[in-house]
Design a protein around this motif. Sequence first.
Motif, PDB file in Angstrom:
ATOM      1  N   PHE A   1      -1.676  -7.166  15.605  1.00 43.40           N
ATOM      2  CA  PHE A   1      -2.255  -7.325  14.265  1.00 43.40           C
ATOM      3  C   PHE A   1      -3.735  -8.012  14.261  1.00 43.40           C
ATOM      4  O   PHE A   1      -4.039  -8.735  14.961  1.00 43.40           O
ATOM      5  CB  PHE A   1      -1.135  -8.233  13.533  1.00 43.40           C
ATOM      6  N   ILE A   2      -4.623  -7.362  13.607  1.00 43.00           N
ATOM      7  CA  ILE A   2      -5.733  -7.739  13.261  1.00 43.00           C
ATOM      8  C   ILE A   2      -5.858  -8.500  11.753  1.00 43.00           C
ATOM      9  O   ILE A   2      -6.208  -9.559  11.904  1.00 43.00           O
ATOM     10  CB  ILE A   2      -6.956  -6.570  13.165  1.00 43.00           C
ATOM     11  N   ASP A   3      -5.442  -7.562  10.740  1.00 40.39           N
ATOM     12  CA  ASP A   3      -5.617  -8.263   9.294  1.00 40.39           C
ATOM     13  C   ASP A   3      -4.978  -7.497   8.418  1.00 40.39           C
ATOM     14  O   ASP A   3      -4.575  -6.160   8.720  1.00 40.39           O
ATOM     15  CB  ASP A   3      -6.860  -8.684   9.059  1.00 40.39           C
ATOM     16  N   SER A   4      -4.967  -7.847   7.220  1.00 41.84           N
ATOM     17  CA  SER A   4      -4.186  -6.982   6.136  1.00 41.84           C
ATOM     18  C   SER A   4      -5.172  -7.317   4.953  1.00 41.84           C
ATOM     19  O   SER A   4      -5.945  -8.223   4.508  1.00 41.84           O
ATOM     20  CB  SER A   4      -2.929  -7.358   5.972  1.00 41.84           C
ATOM     21  N   LYS A   5      -4.962  -6.142   3.982  1.00 41.96           N
ATOM     22  CA  LYS A   5      -5.580  -6.601   2.589  1.00 41.96           C
ATOM     23  C   LYS A   5      -4.565  -5.689   1.698  1.00 41.96           C
ATOM     24  O   LYS A   5      -3.977  -4.468   1.875  1.00 41.96           O
ATOM     25  CB  LYS A   5      -6.683  -5.446   2.430  1.00 41.96           C
ATOM     26  N   VAL A   6      -4.280  -6.158   0.326  1.00 40.24           N
ATOM     27  CA  VAL A   6      -3.771  -5.733  -0.659  1.00 40.24           C
ATOM     28  C   VAL A   6      -4.425  -5.248  -1.930  1.00 40.24           C
ATOM     29  O   VAL A   6      -5.570  -6.189  -2.337  1.00 40.24           O
ATOM     30  CB  VAL A   6      -2.690  -6.761  -1.383  1.00 40.24           C
ATOM     31  N   PHE A   7      -4.502  -4.001  -2.196  1.00 40.54           N
ATOM     32  CA  PHE A   7      -5.574  -3.516  -3.359  1.00 40.54           C
ATOM     33  C   PHE A   7      -4.654  -3.608  -4.614  1.00 40.54           C
ATOM     34  O   PHE A   7      -3.581  -3.692  -4.788  1.00 40.54           O
ATOM     35  CB  PHE A   7      -5.879  -2.163  -3.162  1.00 40.54           C
ATOM     36  N   GLY A   8      -5.274  -3.638  -5.655  1.00 44.22           N
ATOM     37  CA  GLY A   8      -4.873  -3.905  -6.950  1.00 44.22           C
ATOM     38  C   GLY A   8      -3.792  -2.721  -7.347  1.00 44.22           C
ATOM     39  O   GLY A   8      -3.181  -3.114  -8.275  1.00 44.22           O
ATOM     40  N   SER A   9      -4.024  -1.638  -6.924  1.00 42.31           N
ATOM     41  CA  SER A   9      -2.941  -0.512  -7.088  1.00 42.31           C
ATOM     42  C   SER A   9      -1.699  -0.693  -6.347  1.00 42.31           C
ATOM     43  O   SER A   9      -0.766   0.113  -6.523  1.00 42.31           O
ATOM     44  CB  SER A   9      -3.657   0.825  -6.662  1.00 42.31           C
ATOM     45  N   GLY A  10      -1.464  -1.510  -5.526  1.00 49.15           N
ATOM     46  CA  GLY A  10      -0.394  -1.857  -4.552  1.00 49.15           C
ATOM     47  C   GLY A  10      -0.454  -1.279  -3.484  1.00 49.15           C
ATOM     48  O   GLY A  10       0.412  -1.407  -2.453  1.00 49.15           O
ATOM     49  N   VAL A  11      -1.362  -0.522  -3.001  1.00 48.78           N
ATOM     50  CA  VAL A  11      -1.871  -0.060  -1.675  1.00 48.78           C
ATOM     51  C   VAL A  11      -2.150  -1.421  -0.938  1.00 48.78           C
ATOM     52  O   VAL A  11      -2.701  -2.216  -1.170  1.00 48.78           O
ATOM     53  CB  VAL A  11      -2.836   0.972  -1.583  1.00 48.78           C
ATOM     54  N   VAL A  12      -1.191  -1.405   0.241  1.00 50.95           N
ATOM     55  CA  VAL A  12      -1.380  -2.224   1.292  1.00 50.95           C
ATOM     56  C   VAL A  12      -2.095  -1.808   2.826  1.00 50.95           C
ATOM     57  O   VAL A  12      -1.476  -0.689   3.262  1.00 50.95           O
ATOM     58  CB  VAL A  12       0.081  -2.859   1.775  1.00 50.95           C
ATOM     59  N   LEU A  13      -3.139  -2.325   3.004  1.00 56.57           N
ATOM     60  CA  LEU A  13      -3.780  -2.008   4.407  1.00 56.57           C
ATOM     61  C   LEU A  13      -3.175  -2.882   5.503  1.00 56.57           C
ATOM     62  O   LEU A  13      -3.459  -4.319   5.375  1.00 56.57           O
ATOM     63  CB  LEU A  13      -5.264  -1.927   4.333  1.00 56.57           C
ATOM     64  N   LEU A  14      -2.752  -2.449   6.569  1.00 59.04           N
ATOM     65  CA  LEU A  14      -2.479  -3.092   7.848  1.00 59.04           C
ATOM     66  C   LEU A  14      -3.160  -2.712   8.859  1.00 59.04           C
ATOM     67  O   LEU A  14      -3.274  -1.278   9.170  1.00 59.04           O
ATOM     68  CB  LEU A  14      -0.874  -3.001   8.218  1.00 59.04           C
ATOM     69  N   ARG A  15      -4.070  -3.640   9.423  1.00 59.41           N
ATOM     70  CA  ARG A  15      -4.929  -3.152  10.747  1.00 59.41           C
ATOM     71  C   ARG A  15      -4.364  -3.655  11.879  1.00 59.41           C
ATOM     72  O   ARG A  15      -3.999  -4.860  11.975  1.00 59.41           O
ATOM     73  CB  ARG A  15      -6.232  -3.699  10.351  1.00 59.41           C
ATOM     74  N   TYR A  16      -4.214  -2.730  12.836  1.00 57.61           N
ATOM     75  CA  TYR A  16      -3.820  -3.193  14.213  1.00 57.61           C
ATOM     76  C   TYR A  16      -5.039  -2.727  15.395  1.00 57.61           C
ATOM     77  O   TYR A  16      -5.424  -1.897  15.034  1.00 57.61           O
ATOM     78  CB  TYR A  16      -2.418  -2.656  14.373  1.00 57.61           C
ATOM     79  N   GLN A  17      -4.786  -3.206  16.478  1.00 63.00           N
ATOM     80  CA  GLN A  17      -5.470  -2.854  17.423  1.00 63.00           C
ATOM     81  C   GLN A  17      -4.716  -2.536  18.670  1.00 63.00           C
ATOM     82  O   GLN A  17      -3.531  -2.917  18.703  1.00 63.00           O
ATOM     83  CB  GLN A  17      -6.628  -3.822  18.076  1.00 63.00           C
ATOM     84  N   LYS A  18      -4.962  -1.621  19.694  1.00 56.61           N
ATOM     85  CA  LYS A  18      -4.057  -1.271  20.765  1.00 56.61           C
ATOM     86  C   LYS A  18      -4.223  -2.647  21.533  1.00 56.61           C
ATOM     87  O   LYS A  18      -4.977  -3.259  21.761  1.00 56.61           O
ATOM     88  CB  LYS A  18      -4.723  -0.381  21.521  1.00 56.61           C
ATOM     89  N   ALA A  19      -2.482  -2.871  21.748  1.00 58.42           N
ATOM     90  CA  ALA A  19      -2.321  -4.242  22.742  1.00 58.42           C
ATOM     91  C   ALA A  19      -2.934  -4.236  24.101  1.00 58.42           C
ATOM     92  O   ALA A  19      -2.651  -3.136  24.522  1.00 58.42           O
ATOM     93  CB  ALA A  19      -1.103  -4.696  22.647  1.00 58.42           C
TER      94      ALA A  19
END
Length: 184
Positions: free
Chosen positions: A164-182
């Motif tokens: 896991f790198i980080d996340s962000k929630v947009f006002g529209s309810g879209v959720v961004l999940l960022r990952y990198q190769k372990a």
Amino acid sequence: MRKVLYGLNVSLDGFYEDINGSIKFTVPDDEVFRHFIELEKEVEVHLYGRKMYETMRYWKTDQNFDPAELEYAKFWNQKPNVVFSRTLESVASNDRLVRDHIAEEVDKLKEGPGKYMAVGGGEIASTLINLGLVDEYRFYFRPVVLGRGKPMFQSLTNKLPLEFIDSKVFGSGVVLLRYQKAEG
């Protein structure tokens, strides 16, 4: 050294296309589109399969774009597209068609300057993932459940450990999940 970035718009139940092959459920609102414009500024090269390349050629046309779309088109058109396809006969003059030796081509492109190469298209992404060439993943979960469609990892042949790198929630309810190769 450039990283290969795979960003994917997906339903909450893990589909990137609906049962009819449509991606209309992924059309971004203004906030998410602005995010994509900022991301495009960090991309040096686009890596596409045939289907996504044909979809993205829209940005090469003279549409009646609004100011945000014009900004995105400006940045997108400045970047080269490398298209991996055995069925396309040709691509636009500033793009390049690659039929074979995908791993070698991507390894060579990784040596170039800049931050990211962005992968577009589920099939080519699956190939690059299976070859161990994708460095970062960005999943944009849309607030919709499709029930059926094309699953995001249908062609995965091995387990894919991620960090896991980080996340962000947009006002529209879209959720961004960022990952990198372990590592390891």
